[in-house]
Design a protein around this motif. Structure first.
Motif, PDB file in Angstrom:
ATOM      1  N   LYS A   1      34.408 120.115  86.736  1.00  0.00           N
ATOM      2  CA  LYS A   1      33.231 120.288  85.887  1.00  0.00           C
ATOM      3  C   LYS A   1      32.602 121.651  86.083  1.00  0.00           C
ATOM      4  O   LYS A   1      32.784 122.296  87.109  1.00  0.00           O
ATOM      5  CB  LYS A   1      32.215 119.198  86.181  1.00  0.00           C
ATOM      6  CG  LYS A   1      31.746 119.202  87.628  1.00  0.00           C
ATOM      7  CD  LYS A   1      30.875 118.014  87.936  1.00  0.00           C
ATOM      8  CE  LYS A   1      30.627 117.954  89.428  1.00  0.00           C
ATOM      9  NZ  LYS A   1      30.334 116.656  89.919  1.00  0.00           N
ATOM     10  N   GLU A   2      31.864 122.063  85.063  1.00  0.00           N
ATOM     11  CA  GLU A   2      31.075 123.286  85.163  1.00  0.00           C
ATOM     12  C   GLU A   2      29.705 122.917  85.704  1.00  0.00           C
ATOM     13  O   GLU A   2      29.129 121.903  85.323  1.00  0.00           O
ATOM     14  CB  GLU A   2      30.976 123.977  83.808  1.00  0.00           C
ATOM     15  CG  GLU A   2      32.311 124.575  83.398  1.00  0.00           C
ATOM     16  CD  GLU A   2      32.201 125.632  82.313  1.00  0.00           C
ATOM     17  OE1 GLU A   2      31.091 126.153  82.075  1.00  0.00           O
ATOM     18  OE2 GLU A   2      33.251 125.916  81.720  1.00  0.00           O
ATOM     19  N   THR A   3      29.195 123.778  86.591  1.00  0.00           N
ATOM     20  CA  THR A   3      27.914 123.509  87.221  1.00  0.00           C
ATOM     21  C   THR A   3      26.819 124.393  86.637  1.00  0.00           C
ATOM     22  O   THR A   3      27.103 125.413  86.002  1.00  0.00           O
ATOM     23  CB  THR A   3      27.994 123.774  88.735  1.00  0.00           C
ATOM     24  OG1 THR A   3      28.202 125.177  88.946  1.00  0.00           O
ATOM     25  CG2 THR A   3      29.121 122.970  89.371  1.00  0.00           C
ATOM     26  N   SER A   4      25.586 124.023  86.914  1.00  0.00           N
ATOM     27  CA  SER A   4      24.449 124.824  86.457  1.00  0.00           C
ATOM     28  C   SER A   4      24.315 126.122  87.257  1.00  0.00           C
ATOM     29  O   SER A   4      23.577 127.012  86.865  1.00  0.00           O
ATOM     30  CB  SER A   4      23.159 124.004  86.552  1.00  0.00           C
ATOM     31  OG  SER A   4      22.932 123.605  87.891  1.00  0.00           O
ATOM     32  N   TRP A   5      25.006 126.245  88.381  1.00  0.00           N
ATOM     33  CA  TRP A   5      24.947 127.463  89.192  1.00  0.00           C
ATOM     34  C   TRP A   5      26.111 128.402  88.900  1.00  0.00           C
ATOM     35  O   TRP A   5      26.365 129.348  89.639  1.00  0.00           O
ATOM     36  CB  TRP A   5      24.842 127.159  90.684  1.00  0.00           C
ATOM     37  CG  TRP A   5      25.850 126.177  91.212  1.00  0.00           C
ATOM     38  CD1 TRP A   5      27.094 126.455  91.705  1.00  0.00           C
ATOM     39  CD2 TRP A   5      25.702 124.779  91.290  1.00  0.00           C
ATOM     40  NE1 TRP A   5      27.736 125.310  92.080  1.00  0.00           N
ATOM     41  CE2 TRP A   5      26.889 124.241  91.831  1.00  0.00           C
ATOM     42  CE3 TRP A   5      24.680 123.887  90.943  1.00  0.00           C
ATOM     43  CZ2 TRP A   5      27.080 122.888  92.043  1.00  0.00           C
ATOM     44  CZ3 TRP A   5      24.882 122.537  91.162  1.00  0.00           C
ATOM     45  CH2 TRP A   5      26.061 122.061  91.705  1.00  0.00           C
ATOM     46  N   GLY A   6      26.851 128.143  87.811  1.00  0.00           N
ATOM     47  CA  GLY A   6      27.829 129.102  87.322  1.00  0.00           C
ATOM     48  C   GLY A   6      29.231 128.997  87.892  1.00  0.00           C
ATOM     49  O   GLY A   6      29.932 130.006  88.002  1.00  0.00           O
ATOM     50  N   THR A   7      29.641 127.781  88.272  1.00  0.00           N
ATOM     51  CA  THR A   7      31.001 127.599  88.772  1.00  0.00           C
ATOM     52  C   THR A   7      31.695 126.495  87.987  1.00  0.00           C
ATOM     53  O   THR A   7      31.060 125.680  87.321  1.00  0.00           O
ATOM     54  CB  THR A   7      31.025 127.210  90.264  1.00  0.00           C
ATOM     55  OG1 THR A   7      30.383 125.949  90.430  1.00  0.00           O
ATOM     56  CG2 THR A   7      30.365 128.268  91.126  1.00  0.00           C
ATOM     57  N   ARG A   8      33.002 126.488  88.083  1.00  0.00           N
ATOM     58  CA  ARG A   8      33.831 125.378  87.616  1.00  0.00           C
ATOM     59  C   ARG A   8      34.470 124.840  88.891  1.00  0.00           C
ATOM     60  O   ARG A   8      35.129 125.591  89.613  1.00  0.00           O
ATOM     61  CB  ARG A   8      34.868 125.875  86.610  1.00  0.00           C
ATOM     62  CG  ARG A   8      35.694 124.805  85.967  1.00  0.00           C
ATOM     63  CD  ARG A   8      36.365 125.369  84.695  1.00  0.00           C
ATOM     64  NE  ARG A   8      37.363 124.486  84.170  1.00  0.00           N
ATOM     65  CZ  ARG A   8      37.126 123.366  83.486  1.00  0.00           C
ATOM     66  NH1 ARG A   8      35.875 123.012  83.253  1.00  0.00           N
ATOM     67  NH2 ARG A   8      38.103 122.607  83.046  1.00  0.00           N
TER      68      ARG A   8
ATOM     69  N   ASP B   1      34.152 131.050  89.940  1.00  0.00           N
ATOM     70  CA  ASP B   1      32.971 131.478  89.196  1.00  0.00           C
ATOM     71  C   ASP B   1      33.327 131.588  87.722  1.00  0.00           C
ATOM     72  O   ASP B   1      34.415 132.004  87.365  1.00  0.00           O
ATOM     73  CB  ASP B   1      32.482 132.849  89.697  1.00  0.00           C
ATOM     74  CG  ASP B   1      31.879 132.762  91.092  1.00  0.00           C
ATOM     75  OD1 ASP B   1      31.255 131.742  91.416  1.00  0.00           O
ATOM     76  OD2 ASP B   1      32.043 133.745  91.862  1.00  0.00           O
TER      77      ASP B   1
ATOM     78  N   TYR C   1      36.477 125.862  93.855  1.00  0.00           N
ATOM     79  CA  TYR C   1      35.722 126.378  92.714  1.00  0.00           C
ATOM     80  C   TYR C   1      36.175 127.777  92.300  1.00  0.00           C
ATOM     81  O   TYR C   1      36.844 128.490  93.029  1.00  0.00           O
ATOM     82  CB  TYR C   1      34.229 126.383  93.018  1.00  0.00           C
ATOM     83  CG  TYR C   1      33.765 127.509  93.919  1.00  0.00           C
ATOM     84  CD1 TYR C   1      33.212 128.669  93.378  1.00  0.00           C
ATOM     85  CD2 TYR C   1      33.873 127.416  95.298  1.00  0.00           C
ATOM     86  CE1 TYR C   1      32.781 129.707  94.201  1.00  0.00           C
ATOM     87  CE2 TYR C   1      33.448 128.442  96.119  1.00  0.00           C
ATOM     88  CZ  TYR C   1      32.898 129.588  95.561  1.00  0.00           C
ATOM     89  OH  TYR C   1      32.479 130.613  96.374  1.00  0.00           O
TER      90      TYR C   1
END
Length: 124
Positions: free
Chosen positions: A99-106, A123, A121
């Motif tokens: 998943k993609e996160t709100s802090w800019g990672t997959r 970026d 992860y």
């Protein structure tokens, strides 16, 4: 005066059974054994994959309640390929997803048998 230079880090994960942990990391996660302090009953060992090295260290069950499991974050070059590799190895938990996160990672994450957190992860 010269300045010291930190080249790399070798985190040490606490485990209850070094042999079982070696088997897990080699058979399930694609690591190789770099060394072990004893061939038959290791208490400390190192594993490698893709240029990184992690150490694992046995801890007695009587001390386990005081131990805190570790958490590692791995920077990955091809996150989808690694996710596809691991999803066939029976290491994911029900909630594991890419998943993609709100802090800019997959990223995706799961725990090893000793509850050490492993997050992989990239970026975005």
């Amino acid at each position: 005066m010269t300045k010291g230079y930190i080249k790399t880090i070798h985190p040490v994960l606490p485990v209850r059974d070094v042999v079982a942990s070696l088997r897990y990391y080699v058979e399930k996660l694609g690591f190789q054994i770099a060394f072990a302090d004893d061939q038959h009953n290791p208490m400390y060992a190192g594993i490698t994959r893709d240029g990184i090295e992690i150490h694992i260290q046995w801890h007695d069950a009587s001390n386990w309640k005081q131990m805190n499991a570790s958490s590692l974050r791995f920077v990955i070059q091809d996150i989808e390929a690694l996710y596809d590799e691991y999803k066939t190895k029976d290491v994911f938990h029900k909630q594991t997803s890419l998943k993609e996160t709100s802090w800019g990672t997959r990223e995706f994450a799961f725990y090893d048998p000793d509850m050490n957190g492993l997050t992989f992860y990239v970026d975005v």
